[in-house]
Design a protein around this motif. Structure first.
Motif, mmCIF file in Angstrom:
data_model
loop_
_atom_site.group_PDB
_atom_site.id
_atom_site.type_symbol
_atom_site.label_atom_id
_atom_site.label_comp_id
_atom_site.label_asym_id
_atom_site.label_seq_id
_atom_site.Cartn_x
_atom_site.Cartn_y
_atom_site.Cartn_z
ATOM 1 N N ILE A 104 0.964 -1.195 -0.096
ATOM 2 C CA ILE A 104 -0.053 -0.004 -0.182
ATOM 3 C C ILE A 104 0.798 1.189 0.049
ATOM 4 O O ILE A 104 0.756 2.227 -0.805
ATOM 5 N N TYR A 105 1.857 1.262 0.921
ATOM 6 C CA TYR A 105 2.807 2.378 1.004
ATOM 7 C C TYR A 105 3.454 2.542 -0.376
ATOM 8 O O TYR A 105 3.498 3.763 -1.084
ATOM 9 N N ARG A 106 3.821 1.333 -1.081
ATOM 10 C CA ARG A 106 4.778 1.619 -2.487
ATOM 11 C C ARG A 106 4.032 2.203 -3.239
ATOM 12 O O ARG A 106 4.027 2.972 -4.243
ATOM 13 N N ILE A 107 2.559 1.819 -3.451
ATOM 14 C CA ILE A 107 1.568 2.260 -4.549
ATOM 15 C C ILE A 107 1.321 3.803 -4.243
ATOM 16 O O ILE A 107 1.408 4.679 -5.083
ATOM 17 N N LEU A 108 1.131 4.161 -2.899
ATOM 18 C CA LEU A 108 0.814 5.538 -2.730
ATOM 19 C C LEU A 108 1.973 6.256 -2.866
ATOM 20 O O LEU A 108 1.900 7.701 -3.334
ATOM 21 N N ARG A 109 3.101 5.980 -2.556
ATOM 22 C CA ARG A 109 4.366 6.558 -2.993
ATOM 23 C C ARG A 109 4.444 6.946 -4.270
ATOM 24 O O ARG A 109 5.573 7.853 -4.424
ATOM 25 N N LEU A 110 4.250 6.207 -5.400
ATOM 26 C CA LEU A 110 4.291 6.699 -6.659
ATOM 27 C C LEU A 110 3.725 8.095 -6.779
ATOM 28 O O LEU A 110 4.374 8.497 -7.925
ATOM 29 N N ASN A 111 2.910 8.744 -6.125
ATOM 30 C CA ASN A 111 2.311 9.788 -6.483
ATOM 31 C C ASN A 111 2.090 10.623 -5.167
ATOM 32 O O ASN A 111 2.052 12.060 -5.426
ATOM 33 N N ILE A 119 1.235 7.636 6.176
ATOM 34 C CA ILE A 119 0.009 8.181 7.142
ATOM 35 C C ILE A 119 -1.076 7.181 6.585
ATOM 36 O O ILE A 119 -2.080 6.654 7.115
ATOM 37 N N ILE A 120 -1.410 7.431 5.215
ATOM 38 C CA ILE A 120 -2.484 6.718 4.580
ATOM 39 C C ILE A 120 -2.520 5.323 4.469
ATOM 40 O O ILE A 120 -3.302 4.592 4.911
ATOM 41 N N SER A 121 -1.282 4.767 4.369
ATOM 42 C CA SER A 121 -0.828 3.340 4.662
ATOM 43 C C SER A 121 -1.164 2.844 5.832
ATOM 44 O O SER A 121 -1.839 1.444 5.944
ATOM 45 N N ALA A 122 -0.852 3.458 6.832
ATOM 46 C CA ALA A 122 -1.123 3.020 8.146
ATOM 47 C C ALA A 122 -2.577 3.008 8.444
ATOM 48 O O ALA A 122 -3.125 2.003 8.904
ATOM 49 N N PHE A 123 -3.458 3.920 7.896
ATOM 50 C CA PHE A 123 -4.785 3.798 8.096
ATOM 51 C C PHE A 123 -5.540 2.814 7.248
ATOM 52 O O PHE A 123 -6.449 1.983 7.801
ATOM 53 N N LEU A 124 -5.021 2.571 6.084
ATOM 54 C CA LEU A 124 -5.485 1.468 4.937
ATOM 55 C C LEU A 124 -5.159 0.036 5.805
ATOM 56 O O LEU A 124 -6.215 -1.007 5.604
ATOM 57 N N SER A 125 -4.004 -0.179 6.313
ATOM 58 C CA SER A 125 -3.547 -1.222 6.636
ATOM 59 C C SER A 125 -4.626 -1.888 8.004
ATOM 60 O O SER A 125 -4.681 -2.755 8.292
ATOM 61 N N LEU A 126 -4.987 -0.719 8.588
ATOM 62 C CA LEU A 126 -5.835 -0.976 9.707
ATOM 63 C C LEU A 126 -7.584 -1.260 9.463
ATOM 64 O O LEU A 126 -8.053 -1.813 10.295
ATOM 65 N N SER A 127 -7.782 -1.225 8.241
ATOM 66 C CA SER A 127 -8.998 -1.386 7.811
ATOM 67 C C SER A 127 -9.369 -2.949 8.062
ATOM 68 O O SER A 127 -8.595 -3.678 7.966
ATOM 69 N N VAL A 128 -10.645 -2.968 8.297
ATOM 70 C CA VAL A 128 -11.115 -4.484 8.532
ATOM 71 C C VAL A 128 -10.760 -5.499 7.086
ATOM 72 O O VAL A 128 -10.336 -6.466 7.289
ATOM 73 N N SER A 129 -10.922 -4.737 6.041
ATOM 74 C CA SER A 129 -10.753 -5.567 4.816
ATOM 75 C C SER A 129 -9.308 -5.979 4.691
ATOM 76 O O SER A 129 -9.026 -7.167 4.255
ATOM 77 N N VAL A 130 -8.413 -5.073 5.044
ATOM 78 C CA VAL A 130 -7.086 -5.630 4.860
ATOM 79 C C VAL A 130 -6.591 -6.325 6.246
ATOM 80 O O VAL A 130 -5.879 -7.478 6.052
ATOM 81 N N PHE A 131 -6.860 -5.724 7.316
ATOM 82 C CA PHE A 131 -6.377 -6.449 8.481
ATOM 83 C C PHE A 131 -7.051 -7.832 8.753
ATOM 84 O O PHE A 131 -6.378 -8.726 9.452
ATOM 85 N N PHE A 132 -8.154 -7.841 8.702
ATOM 86 C CA PHE A 132 -8.821 -9.027 8.935
ATOM 87 C C PHE A 132 -9.525 -10.000 7.592
ATOM 88 O O PHE A 132 -10.131 -10.714 7.994
ATOM 89 N N GLY A 133 -9.472 -9.428 6.615
ATOM 90 C CA GLY A 133 -10.088 -10.056 5.708
ATOM 91 C C GLY A 133 -11.531 -9.952 5.371
ATOM 92 O O GLY A 133 -12.474 -10.467 4.726
ATOM 93 N N GLY A 134 -12.123 -8.827 6.099
ATOM 94 C CA GLY A 134 -13.606 -8.515 6.030
ATOM 95 C C GLY A 134 -14.351 -8.899 7.069
ATOM 96 O O GLY A 134 -15.542 -8.534 7.504
#
Length: 168
Positions: A104-111, A119-134
């Motif tokens: 996620i960080y590498r993708i965001l880092r492109l732009n 910061i955005i990677s930390a938030f997205l990584s804690l989302s239920v979809s990423v952290f627990f698979g939904g």
């Protein structure tokens, strides 16, 4: 230098929370119906019993009633943890969460800039979809799928695969 320290601290948020969550968790993942855990224990037991050749054979060839690759991911952690299912599940979840955060960080880092991406990677990584698979508990099928999709997207976006005739 300070930017790199802040970046690493931000990117460590999701893995640290995964470690804390598993510190309070007393059950392995049970929501996946693919018997991945039984298959992984079957494979890892050959190593733990000292039968390395049978371990290697089953690691690369054995698949349960529903063939998945997830026993291949958790089996090495079962070997490292000496058959401790909770620790192996925790380490597998930590690996997949860390890989997801990285991609996620590498993708965001492109732009985006370094700190914004972290910061955005930390938030997205804690989302239920990423952290627990939904769901409210980790699902290996889903948390294992996320970093592979993110990695594929990152390498497709960062390469010139579709823009250069030679690469396509």
């Amino acid at each position: 230098m300070l930017t790199n320290i802040i970046k690493f601290l931000l990117l460590l948020i999701a893995p640290i929370i995964a470690i804390l969550w598993h510190g309070n968790n007393n059950i392995p993942t049970f929501a996946d119906g693919a018997t991945y855990l039984q298959d992984a224990v079957y494979v890892a037991n050959f190593w733990l019993d000292g039968n390395i050749s049978k371990f290697l054979e089953t690691y690369f060839s054995y698949r349960g009633w529903r063939p998945t690759s997830f026993p291949s991911f958790i089996s090495p952690f079962l070997v490292i943890s000496d058959g401790n299912i909770l620790l192996a599940s925790s380490l597998t979840h930590l690996l997949f969460t860390s890989l997801s955060t990285f991609f996620i960080y590498r993708i965001l880092r492109l732009n985006l800039e370094v700190i914004e991406s972290a910061i955005i990677s930390a938030f997205l990584s804690l989302s239920v979809s990423v952290f627990f698979g939904g769901l409210s508990v980790p699902l290996f099928a889903e948390i294992g799928f996320v970093p592979f999709i993110l990695g594929t997207l990152y390498y497709l976006i960062s390469s010139e695969y579709f823009t250069k005739k030679k690469e396509s």
